[in-house]
Design a protein around this motif. Structure first.
Motif, PDB file in Angstrom:
ATOM      1  N   TYR A 102      11.387   3.138   9.661  1.00 56.74           N
ATOM      2  CA  TYR A 102      10.153   3.457   8.938  1.00 56.74           C
ATOM      3  C   TYR A 102       9.916   2.408   7.855  1.00 56.74           C
ATOM      4  O   TYR A 102      10.863   1.973   7.181  1.00 56.74           O
ATOM      5  N   LEU A 103       8.664   2.020   7.708  1.00 55.63           N
ATOM      6  CA  LEU A 103       8.274   1.250   6.539  1.00 55.63           C
ATOM      7  C   LEU A 103       8.239   2.232   5.366  1.00 55.63           C
ATOM      8  O   LEU A 103       7.532   3.229   5.413  1.00 55.63           O
ATOM      9  N   THR A 104       9.019   1.950   4.326  1.00 53.94           N
ATOM     10  CA  THR A 104       9.251   2.919   3.265  1.00 53.94           C
ATOM     11  C   THR A 104       8.904   2.333   1.906  1.00 53.94           C
ATOM     12  O   THR A 104       9.500   1.343   1.480  1.00 53.94           O
ATOM     13  N   GLY A 105       7.914   2.921   1.237  1.00 53.54           N
ATOM     14  CA  GLY A 105       7.602   2.569  -0.151  1.00 53.54           C
ATOM     15  C   GLY A 105       8.396   3.476  -1.076  1.00 53.54           C
ATOM     16  O   GLY A 105       8.599   4.652  -0.780  1.00 53.54           O
ATOM     17  N   PHE A 106       8.861   2.947  -2.205  1.00 55.83           N
ATOM     18  CA  PHE A 106       9.718   3.747  -3.077  1.00 55.83           C
ATOM     19  C   PHE A 106       9.419   3.469  -4.538  1.00 55.83           C
ATOM     20  O   PHE A 106       8.988   2.367  -4.902  1.00 55.83           O
ATOM     21  N   GLY A 118      15.384   1.884 -11.043  1.00 59.68           N
ATOM     22  CA  GLY A 118      14.155   1.616 -11.784  1.00 59.68           C
ATOM     23  C   GLY A 118      13.225   0.626 -11.132  1.00 59.68           C
ATOM     24  O   GLY A 118      12.240   0.210 -11.726  1.00 59.68           O
ATOM     25  N   ARG A 119      13.507   0.253  -9.857  1.00 58.21           N
ATOM     26  CA  ARG A 119      12.659  -0.725  -9.184  1.00 58.21           C
ATOM     27  C   ARG A 119      11.669  -0.036  -8.244  1.00 58.21           C
ATOM     28  O   ARG A 119      11.957   1.031  -7.701  1.00 58.21           O
ATOM     29  N   THR A 120      10.522  -0.654  -8.054  1.00 56.44           N
ATOM     30  CA  THR A 120       9.465  -0.163  -7.178  1.00 56.44           C
ATOM     31  C   THR A 120       9.202  -1.223  -6.113  1.00 56.44           C
ATOM     32  O   THR A 120       9.158  -2.411  -6.413  1.00 56.44           O
ATOM     33  N   GLY A 121       9.025  -0.787  -4.860  1.00 59.36           N
ATOM     34  CA  GLY A 121       8.781  -1.762  -3.806  1.00 59.36           C
ATOM     35  C   GLY A 121       8.711  -1.092  -2.447  1.00 59.36           C
ATOM     36  O   GLY A 121       8.390   0.099  -2.340  1.00 59.36           O
ATOM     37  N   TRP A 122       9.009  -1.845  -1.395  1.00 60.56           N
ATOM     38  CA  TRP A 122       8.993  -1.310  -0.034  1.00 60.56           C
ATOM     39  C   TRP A 122      10.064  -2.017   0.797  1.00 60.56           C
ATOM     40  O   TRP A 122      10.498  -3.111   0.472  1.00 60.56           O
ATOM     41  N   SER A 179       3.439   5.720  -3.216  1.00 56.42           N
ATOM     42  CA  SER A 179       4.576   6.398  -3.847  1.00 56.42           C
ATOM     43  C   SER A 179       4.446   6.358  -5.366  1.00 56.42           C
ATOM     44  O   SER A 179       4.765   7.322  -6.055  1.00 56.42           O
ATOM     45  N   THR A 180       3.951   5.223  -5.900  1.00 54.29           N
ATOM     46  CA  THR A 180       3.770   5.110  -7.344  1.00 54.29           C
ATOM     47  C   THR A 180       2.720   6.087  -7.840  1.00 54.29           C
ATOM     48  O   THR A 180       2.883   6.719  -8.897  1.00 54.29           O
ATOM     49  N   SER A 185       0.825  -1.207   0.000  1.00 51.18           N
ATOM     50  CA  SER A 185       0.000   0.000   0.000  1.00 51.18           C
ATOM     51  C   SER A 185       0.863   1.263   0.000  1.00 51.18           C
ATOM     52  O   SER A 185       0.549   2.240  -0.681  1.00 51.18           O
ATOM     53  N   LEU A 186       1.983   1.250   0.748  1.00 51.29           N
ATOM     54  CA  LEU A 186       2.891   2.401   0.724  1.00 51.29           C
ATOM     55  C   LEU A 186       3.597   2.499  -0.620  1.00 51.29           C
ATOM     56  O   LEU A 186       3.798   3.594  -1.156  1.00 51.29           O
TER      57      LEU A 186
END
Length: 554
Positions: free
Chosen positions: A253-257, A238-242, A46-47, A41-42
């Motif tokens: 911190y739980l971090t979405g990127f 170029g990667r998306t995740g947490w 961010s996306t 969800s985070l």
């Protein structure tokens, strides 16, 4: 110890063991799923922020491009007319803090609010690069304008430069259209994302430049700081995740990127969007679940102790049966808890355990239902971007053939502007219904954006596109029919008209991956809009004309 005491102790111990077994089974079953869901969800937040930034930048660039091509700006020496045109743009799009028209020597001949008129800025990148071609500069501090224009936000003034050459009637370069896009508009995008969901009140959003500098953060003290941890490195790759990251304040911190990728005319600057939440807050649902399971276990342990007080020696057999049932449940998590025959107290206890198992299984079912909701658009009940990504991942390397239809509504913005978002929502719901009516069994339809949709039509052969063209034409016809929108005051319903443009690509004929074909369908869609809207274009049709247009100067 007396026999009664031994029976009570044995019963209580067994109850605790069963409760612990249930807690272990359910905890292991759902904890990892909840952690993953919260992290995703985070990452999705961010996306979404990155996608909005890219789209907003693309829109601003397109607006400047259109303005630079107006004949009214061809004569830069007509200061009155030139100033009128650019001030109209600033009024319409207040995100532009300053707009100026420069002559070929770099002198500002006309500007909004007359700021910097008569000043030569030929040494600035907006002129040096903008006199040659379209120029989009990365975020930078205000240099000339910091003391000349209002700053109601109180934040340090930062701008994004957008400049393009202006051509006179003879086709020769007549000057430069230079704009400063206020970075404060990003704050409004952030607030729009965070204010809509109470569950996000403990979430912070960050925008970080390619060198790790904080461009946007929850408070001014963080602006300009340099961040460096693995999540940023992953996003820049170029990667998306947490991930769970330790920030500069020493807290986890739980971090979405995700990376801000380009969109349309905006090619991107390597920005990274981070969405963070304190670990204790983010994983609170897991703690709550563990507490509830422990409370239920304690309740049933107390019940077992009370029952054991009145149970005689006949308890031995039923107790063994209870133990066997708990062991069977440990081996098979989906097994129903059996009803134990024996003294009434034992039967009540076994029924209570059965209810507990049923309740926990029901909670798991509810969690699964929440997961399903995460893949649906709540307004139209179509699939959302998450379901689109799942669809692509599952079929990226399949042998099936699909026609990809990129659908965008024409004139929908006027519905929102003239009749309000409630009317717009009704129209979107009706559009979704009409699109469903054009689909066939096995086809897949998602709402990919505000008024954008993607349809994946199953094809028997990837080379046969005539039936697909007919489906696309039927979509255009259906959307062109008037929409009846009721009014709250009881007056005659509104009859609203919009249109639809459709771009088509074919998988695998046009590309080896569905994502690539979606991009090609989007390009065909843009061509349909450019050619007059409310029509269908197929990737590959009119390739020569497209190439000729691409070679023409902006």
């Amino acid at each position: 110890m007396t026999l009664k005491g031994q029976i009570i102790g044995a019963t209580l111990g067994l109850a605790i063991a069963v409760a612990a077994a249930l807690a272990l089974v359910v905890g292991d079953l759902v904890t990892d799923q909840i952690r993953e869901r919260i992290g995703v969800s985070l990452s999705d937040l961010s996306t979404e922020m990155a996608d909005r930034l890219s789209r907003e930048m693309a829109v601003r660039i397109a607006e400047v491009n259109v303005l630079a091509g107006l004949p009214a700006l061809g004569d830069v020496q007509d200061v009155t007319q030139t100033r009128s045109v650019i001030e109209h743009l600033q009024t319409s799009v207040p995100e532009f803090s300053w707009i100026g028209v420069l002559d070929t020597g770099g002198t500002v001949v006309a500007a909004t609010d007359r700021v910097l008129e008569g000043v030569n800025i030929s040494h600035r990148p907006v002129f040096i690069e903008g006199i040659k071609e379209r120029f989009v500069g990365d975020v930078h501090d205000a240099v000339l304008l910091a003391s000349l224009i209002e700053n109601p936000t109180g934040e340090p003034m930062k701008f994004v430069d957008i400049a393009m050459p202006i051509y006179g009637p003879d086709g020769e370069t007549a000057g430069v259209l230079a704009t400063h896009l206020s970075w404060s508009w990003v704050r409004s995008v952030e607030q729009a994302l965070l204010s809509g969901a109470a569950s996000r009140r403990d979430v912070d959003l960050f925008v970080v430049s390619a060198d790790g500098t904080v461009l946007l953060g929850p408070d001014l003290s963080l602006l300009g700081q340099s961040l460096a941890f693995p999540a940023i490195t992953e996003a820049m790759a170029g990667r998306t995740g947490w991930a769970i990251e330790t920030w500069a304040d020493g807290e986890d911190y739980l971090t979405g990127f995700t990376e801000v990728r380009g969109h349309g005319r905006f090619e991107g600057f390597g920005w990274v969007v981070l969405a963070r939440s304190p670990v204790a807050v983010a994983f609170q649902p897991i703690t709550d679940l563990a507490t509830r399971i422990a409370a239920i276990g304690l309740v049933f342990a107390a019940l077992a102790a009370a029952l054991g007080w009145v149970i005689s020696s006949r308890i031995a057999g039923p107790v063994k049966a209870l133990s066997r049932a708990a062991h069977a449940l440990r081996q098979d998590q989906t097994a129903a808890f059996p009803k134990i025959r024996g003294p009434r107290e034992i039967e009540v206890l076994s029924e209570a355990f059965a209810d507990l198992v049923g309740s926990l299984i029901a909670k798991q079912t509810d969690l699964d239902a929440v997961t399903d909701q995460a893949f649906n658009d709540p307004l139209t009940d179509l699939g959302n971007r998450a379901s689109l990504e799942k669809f692509i991942a599952l079929r990226q390397h399949s042998e099936g053939a699909y026609a990809v239809l990129a659908i965008d509504l024409d004139g929908f913005k006027q519905v929102n502007d003239n009749h309000g978002h409630d009317a717009g929502d009704v129209v979107l719901q009706e559009v979704a219904g009409r699109l469903r009516g054009c689909m066939r069994a096995g086809d897949f339809l998602v709402r990919s954006g505000g008024d954008e949709f993607l349809a994946f039509l199953v094809m028997a052969e990837s080379s046969i596109d005539s039936p697909i063209r007919r489906v696309a034409a039927r979509i255009v016809d259906q959307i062109s029919e008037p929409f009846q929108v009721s009014r709250s005051d009881g007056r005659k319903p509104l009859a609203l008209r919009i249109g639809a443009s459709v771009g088509i690509g074919f998988y695998p004929r046009d590309g080896a991956g569905l994502s690539q074909v979606i991009t090609l369908a989007d390009k065909a869609l843009y061509r349909a809009k450019r050619d007059g809207k409310n029509q269908v274009r197929v990737h590959g049709d009119g390739a020569a004309a497209t190439a000729k247009a691409a070679a023409a100067p902006l």
